[in-house]
Enzyme design. Structure first.
Site, PDB file in Angstrom:
ATOM      1  N   THR A 152       6.120   0.625   2.361  1.00 35.07           N
ATOM      2  CA  THR A 152       7.022   1.332   3.265  1.00 35.07           C
ATOM      3  C   THR A 152       6.347   2.269   3.838  1.00 35.07           C
ATOM      4  O   THR A 152       5.864   3.295   3.328  1.00 35.07           O
ATOM      5  CB  THR A 152       8.072   2.011   1.930  1.00 35.07           C
ATOM      6  OG1 THR A 152       8.820   0.932   1.249  1.00 35.07           O
ATOM      7  CG2 THR A 152       9.096   2.692   2.848  1.00 35.07           C
ATOM      8  N   LYS A 164       9.380  11.135  -0.304  1.00 37.68           N
ATOM      9  CA  LYS A 164       8.714  10.322   0.863  1.00 37.68           C
ATOM     10  C   LYS A 164       9.419   9.651   1.650  1.00 37.68           C
ATOM     11  O   LYS A 164       9.143   9.697   3.167  1.00 37.68           O
ATOM     12  CB  LYS A 164       7.713   9.229   0.113  1.00 37.68           C
ATOM     13  CG  LYS A 164       6.796   8.411   0.907  1.00 37.68           C
ATOM     14  CD  LYS A 164       6.275   7.097   0.375  1.00 37.68           C
ATOM     15  CE  LYS A 164       5.969   6.083   1.339  1.00 37.68           C
ATOM     16  NZ  LYS A 164       5.414   4.754   0.781  1.00 37.68           N
ATOM     17  N   LYS A 191      14.962   0.063   6.152  1.00 38.07           N
ATOM     18  CA  LYS A 191      14.737   0.631   4.718  1.00 38.07           C
ATOM     19  C   LYS A 191      15.032   2.152   4.768  1.00 38.07           C
ATOM     20  O   LYS A 191      15.619   2.785   4.086  1.00 38.07           O
ATOM     21  CB  LYS A 191      13.342   0.190   4.279  1.00 38.07           C
ATOM     22  CG  LYS A 191      13.130   1.196   3.011  1.00 38.07           C
ATOM     23  CD  LYS A 191      12.455   0.303   1.918  1.00 38.07           C
ATOM     24  CE  LYS A 191      12.304   1.321   0.609  1.00 38.07           C
ATOM     25  NZ  LYS A 191      11.200   1.066  -0.268  1.00 38.07           N
ATOM     26  N   LEU A 221       0.915  -1.223  -0.094  1.00 34.25           N
ATOM     27  CA  LEU A 221      -0.075  -0.050  -0.046  1.00 34.25           C
ATOM     28  C   LEU A 221       0.803   1.309   0.167  1.00 34.25           C
ATOM     29  O   LEU A 221       2.109   1.213   0.331  1.00 34.25           O
ATOM     30  CB  LEU A 221      -0.834   0.056   1.410  1.00 34.25           C
ATOM     31  CG  LEU A 221      -1.598  -1.139   1.199  1.00 34.25           C
ATOM     32  CD1 LEU A 221      -2.493  -1.567   2.612  1.00 34.25           C
ATOM     33  CD2 LEU A 221      -3.178  -0.994   0.323  1.00 34.25           C
ATOM     34  N   PRO A 222       0.576   2.545  -0.472  1.00 31.53           N
ATOM     35  CA  PRO A 222       0.897   3.584  -0.623  1.00 31.53           C
ATOM     36  C   PRO A 222       1.800   4.315   0.781  1.00 31.53           C
ATOM     37  O   PRO A 222       2.836   4.852   0.598  1.00 31.53           O
ATOM     38  CB  PRO A 222       0.106   4.648  -1.319  1.00 31.53           C
ATOM     39  CG  PRO A 222      -0.895   4.019  -1.776  1.00 31.53           C
ATOM     40  CD  PRO A 222      -1.003   2.367  -0.818  1.00 31.53           C
TER      41      PRO A 222
END
Lengths: 297, 297, 297, 297
Positions: free
Chosen positions: D96, D246, D171, D65-66
């Protein structure tokens, strides 16, 4: 008074004219005949070299030069001022250069009996013409008093900043803070307007709050907030970006010399350097706000 | 006037006392009995929940809370203000929170017929006690006029900054600029003094030149330059570093939301964050100068 | 081959010893008798001035000096190398200095018929002793080929970087990137560990992902992640913070000269300058991670 | 194996196709019919809600998902996964998002008997199609082992990073370092080339020296230095600037949460944010070098 004047550029030319207006006798020198003409037209005597200025035996010699290398050459060369000037002549360098060089040259002058002041200015070419410059002066107090009437013929204020070099120190410290504040105002105005505020209302809030600074209340970079500032005329006139780049270079170099971190100062230098590299070096330094927002026209 | 007041901490407590002094009737609520006591001693009526404040049917309800999450809870929870308040009651949130949340909550209030103002303050706990706060207010003009006498009982000034959320926008924009200016002054003062200037003389030069700002002329961070500022009393009192960290977080988050770069603002945030991480969170924010120079004692 | 060698400090001394080991005849000069002794003990002939090195008529003269000012003095002074050296002698300056000065001196050498190479090294004092230095070399290709066997007696690699000055350009570009990467690794490791990761696992992830760099996989600054790096021995040995401060000064000065913004580079310079100002100048440059986390001991 | 898959966008779509290719049975859901079509064409069964994915009773459910808000909604809503899923189903979120939210959701899942892994990927859409993604996984070791064969059907590597949330931590730490390194390479290459070096020679020097990093040796941002990288095709393809914006937002927010300064990280965020604001959000993130030099074409 008999005064020698070396360096008749955008700043030096009008300064020399104001000295003539105040009734002083001037012996002047500049490499460019074009720069010399308006000053001789107004009554100054032109000579052909730095050495001849010294030979005319003025009581005071003033220099107004672009950078440290020129100051070193004019004062320290084989045919330079220090080699030719008589003892007791007061030397005043109004150039903006690094404090370390200023102290070096003043030390050499003092060693042979010539008092020297560093006296960089703020106020720009407008202030040079109008005679409203501010001089930040480093050197002995008695020399400062001796110079004061002459400085006040060219400006509205002369501040004694302490011993030799401190005029330069005051100038680079102030201008580094100015650069930081200006970018700070550019960011705060862009953020507030981007989030929906009217720029004039936001400026009013800042100017009556703890964010208040010269860059917000006297020289606001946001177009349309104030009249008679560069932001209201396409960022023409004023204090050029490339001059700010030069002063920030002097500040960070002096900081490096004494291992003093200046984090925002160094970042401001890079932002101005990048802005200049994009072709904006001739715009007023408040144009840095263009890094932060597109102009809606 | 009948006023409800929720949140009686370091800021809210003294604000409520000033409303009582001005003759208003207060119904108050806070989780902490210790916070409530001085206010009921002064004549307020305490209740046991947010819902009971609404049930007392005041004309105006004021909230003063630590962060966005508390504001959301107090207004939007199942038993929160919006669920219980009558139409036409004016809601004033004096907390400092992000503008996006402020607009969200005000939108929800408006949808059910309750006007809401965001009205964050500057002036600190000192200003809260003395009644000299400044309110930056977002919302409709007529609601602002209705609130003004009440706000002026707690402060010396209330500025209407435009529609809903703009009080928060003005505050975060101003405080981001303040953080940048303060670090700028810390760097300029450290550089100048490191290069040999007397700090008082340097401050005087800055304050009469283009570097002039509130952080240099009213709240100078260099020890010994000014009296009655945190720098002259070991950086106690004043506006705590951790509060500045919070406000810079709000500013950079709001900037991220609209993709607005704030380069010096983000760097200032990191510098304050690092300073706090070293254990300095309770010191006044002008103590950041300790990052730049060792104190000579 | 007959070789002259000027500058026998921490780097120059062991480099000269390696030349002797390779069978070359050396005429050496250094101001400090202590620096000269181990080299003459190993078979070199010491002389008493720069001019006498030239007078010994070697085929190649190598200089290894601390900064631009020393290079200028040794080459350009009235009794300096250029005034005394015979035509066709190849000059190699292995000092790390700014590219502009390097080009200036090489230009002066070339004008009188002496080829000159700038050949700064990486590899530190360890590499100088072990003969594993890397030379980054600027100058003509044929001169580079002529110098190569001599350079390879002192190092494991010599890279021809293009015309005069490019050895210095390569070095300052590389070291600026190194400083940025090292701080980047310090921040990434501190962030990840602060959020709960095991430092060794995190390093492993970085080293097999897009964050991989020399500072993460060969010289990790986090204590305990790698053996035989400064981080595992209290940041002793290695490449000193003050040397990094020097190289970052050269990089940002060269950038300023060509109006090239280097935003992270300038910030890295300030962070290292501040770290040095706190008394850490002698620690390995990977110790900068102490700015980001308290060591748990 | 029976697998549920929610979120079939640019990443999730090809990942689901690779699971089908590996022989798994898929029940899939996405709001967009266009996103669902290619996956059902390849053999998956589409359902009409998150709840129906749970109702199909797969052994593992994967979500892609975004952003955090979507993850919270899909897992925690009244009709969300946690409300409907049977005990013992393994939940894998490959989105992420910030580590704090990841831990919150995994905590809620664990409390009701569902193991959950956070498993963000690197490798981009190219890696998703080719099945060469790298998964950084947080959660219990035995759950990781259970998930491993499924992850390896979609990628070439899965790294266990420790307990819940650590996949996200790895990450954001890696990508923050990546952003810093990329800008560092952009600055070092621009500086070196501006000072006269050939870009290929400079890259070769960096890649064999201490400046070496993935951004210099595998993904060099300077046009013409490497083939088959975005810099050699106008910065198309690759990892978009807005995705980097982001990830930097996640990194600095997580840092703020734990009061960890990330000075270069925050500056990198601002530089990318500004670059995106100028209209470059869709370009590969290596295009940031355009901030530093004009392309000569």
């Amino acid at each position: 008074m008999d005064i020698g004047f070396i360096g008749l550029g955008n700043m030096g030319g009008p300064m020399a004219l104001n000295l003539l207006k105040a009734g002083h006798n001037l012996t002047v020198y500049d490499l460019s005949a074009n720069a010399v003409a308006p000053v001789t037209d107004a009554g100054a005597t032109a000579v052909n070299s730095v050495a001849e200025v010294a030979a005319a035996d003025p009581a005071i010699i003033i220099t107004m030069l672009p950078a440290s290398s020129h100051v070193k050459a004019v004062y320290l060369d084989r045919d330079g001022l220090l080699a030719r000037v008589r003892p007791r002549v007061l030397l005043i360098d109004a150039s903006t250069i690094d404090p370390i060089t200023a102290r070096e040259v003043a030390g050499a002058a003092g060693a042979q009996g010539n008092a020297m002041l560093d006296a960089p200015v703020s106020g720009g070419t407008g202030g040079a013409v109008a005679g409203t410059l501010t001089f930040m002066v480093g050197g002995e107090g008695e020399d400062f008093e001796r110079a004061r009437p002459v400085l006040e013929a060219m400006g509205k204020k002369a501040i004694h900043c302490g011993p030799s070099g401190n005029g330069q120190v005051a100038k680079v410290s102030n201008n580094m803070l100015l650069a930081i504040s200006m970018i700070g105002v550019a960011e705060a105005m862009s953020l507030g307007v981007g989030l929906g505020m009217d720029p004039k209302v936001l400026a009013e809030v800042l100017n009556t709050s703890t964010g208040r600074c010269w860059s917000s209340d006297t020289y606001n970079p946001f177009p349309g907030v104030q009249e008679n500032v560069p932001a209201s005329r396409g960022y023409t006139g004023g204090f050029g970006t490339d001059l700010m780049v030069k002063d920030l270079g002097l500040a960070t170099e002096a900081a490096r010399h004494i291992r003093q971190p200046v984090v925002l100062g160094a970042l401001a230098q890079q932002l101005y350097q990048g802005f200049s590299a994009q072709g904006n070096g001739a715009l007023d330094f408040s144009a840095i706000i263009r890094n932060y927002r597109k102009e809606q026209e």
